[in-house]
Design a protein around this motif. Sequence first.
Motif, short mmCIF file in Angstrom:
data_model
loop_
_atom_site.label_atom_id
_atom_site.label_comp_id
_atom_site.label_asym_id
_atom_site.label_seq_id
_atom_site.Cartn_x
_atom_site.Cartn_y
_atom_site.Cartn_z
N GLY A 1 48.78 44.16 52.98
CA GLY A 1 48.80 42.72 53.21
C GLY A 1 47.66 42.31 52.55
N LEU A 2 46.98 42.61 51.47
CA LEU A 2 45.90 42.27 50.90
C LEU A 2 46.14 41.48 49.68
N THR A 3 45.51 40.34 49.37
CA THR A 3 45.39 39.63 47.94
C THR A 3 44.91 40.48 47.13
N GLN A 4 44.93 40.16 45.64
CA GLN A 4 44.05 40.67 44.56
C GLN A 4 42.79 40.28 44.94
N GLY A 5 42.24 39.16 45.33
CA GLY A 5 41.04 39.02 45.58
C GLY A 5 40.03 40.08 46.72
N GLU A 6 41.13 40.22 47.79
CA GLU A 6 40.68 41.17 48.81
C GLU A 6 40.31 42.42 48.36
N LEU A 7 41.33 43.00 47.61
CA LEU A 7 41.21 44.08 47.29
C LEU A 7 40.15 44.51 46.06
N ALA A 8 39.99 43.50 45.34
CA ALA A 8 38.94 43.57 44.10
C ALA A 8 37.51 43.35 44.57
N GLU A 9 37.42 42.69 45.75
CA GLU A 9 36.04 42.05 46.07
C GLU A 9 35.14 43.56 46.22
N GLY A 10 33.89 43.17 45.67
CA GLY A 10 33.13 44.14 45.33
C GLY A 10 33.22 45.38 44.49
N ILE A 11 34.51 45.39 43.89
CA ILE A 11 34.73 46.67 43.12
C ILE A 11 34.99 46.15 41.54
N ILE A 12 35.94 45.05 41.55
CA ILE A 12 36.03 44.59 40.03
C ILE A 12 36.52 43.25 40.20
N SER A 13 36.85 42.40 39.13
CA SER A 13 37.06 41.01 39.16
C SER A 13 38.81 41.15 39.51
N VAL A 14 39.18 39.94 40.13
CA VAL A 14 40.48 39.83 40.30
C VAL A 14 41.33 40.05 39.04
N SER A 15 40.74 39.26 37.76
CA SER A 15 41.45 39.32 36.37
C SER A 15 41.68 40.92 36.15
N TYR A 16 40.50 41.90 36.30
CA TYR A 16 40.62 43.08 35.96
C TYR A 16 41.73 43.80 36.74
N LEU A 17 41.60 43.80 38.10
CA LEU A 17 42.63 43.93 38.85
C LEU A 17 44.21 43.73 38.55
N SER A 18 44.15 42.46 37.99
CA SER A 18 45.82 42.14 37.77
C SER A 18 46.03 43.03 36.47
N LYS A 19 45.21 43.08 35.60
CA LYS A 19 45.55 44.08 34.32
C LYS A 19 45.81 45.26 34.68
N ILE A 20 44.82 45.85 35.60
CA ILE A 20 45.43 47.22 36.01
C ILE A 20 46.95 47.28 36.75
N GLU A 21 47.17 46.23 37.48
CA GLU A 21 48.66 46.29 38.12
C GLU A 21 49.72 46.20 37.24
#
Length: 110
Positions: free
Chosen positions: A9-29
Amino acid sequence: MKLNRLKCGLTQGELAEGIISVSYLSKIEHNQIFPSEEVYNLIFKRLGIDIEEELQLNDFVLEKKCRTWFHALLLGSEKDRLSYLYEDIKKPFSRAFIHEYGSSVLRKGR
């Protein structure tokens, strides 16, 4: 990874927070980039994923698929069935899977 994020139930922003940027997470996904093992570990920890448990599950599933394929070979199954089973076995060995798990698996001598 996206499926696990959505299950939690996490958004990309919630998962990425404090680790990486949302755009970086999107590229990983979308398998466009492959981050460091440290980044994977932080993301998996936030998702509550036990990497060792996931690896053991993957090993179990792969072994089961190999046994099914081997039995199909012994029974003289049709070529289409054998090809389907073989392709199903190969799926986890995509570039993403090898990058995601390969370094830690090799380091542990598995």
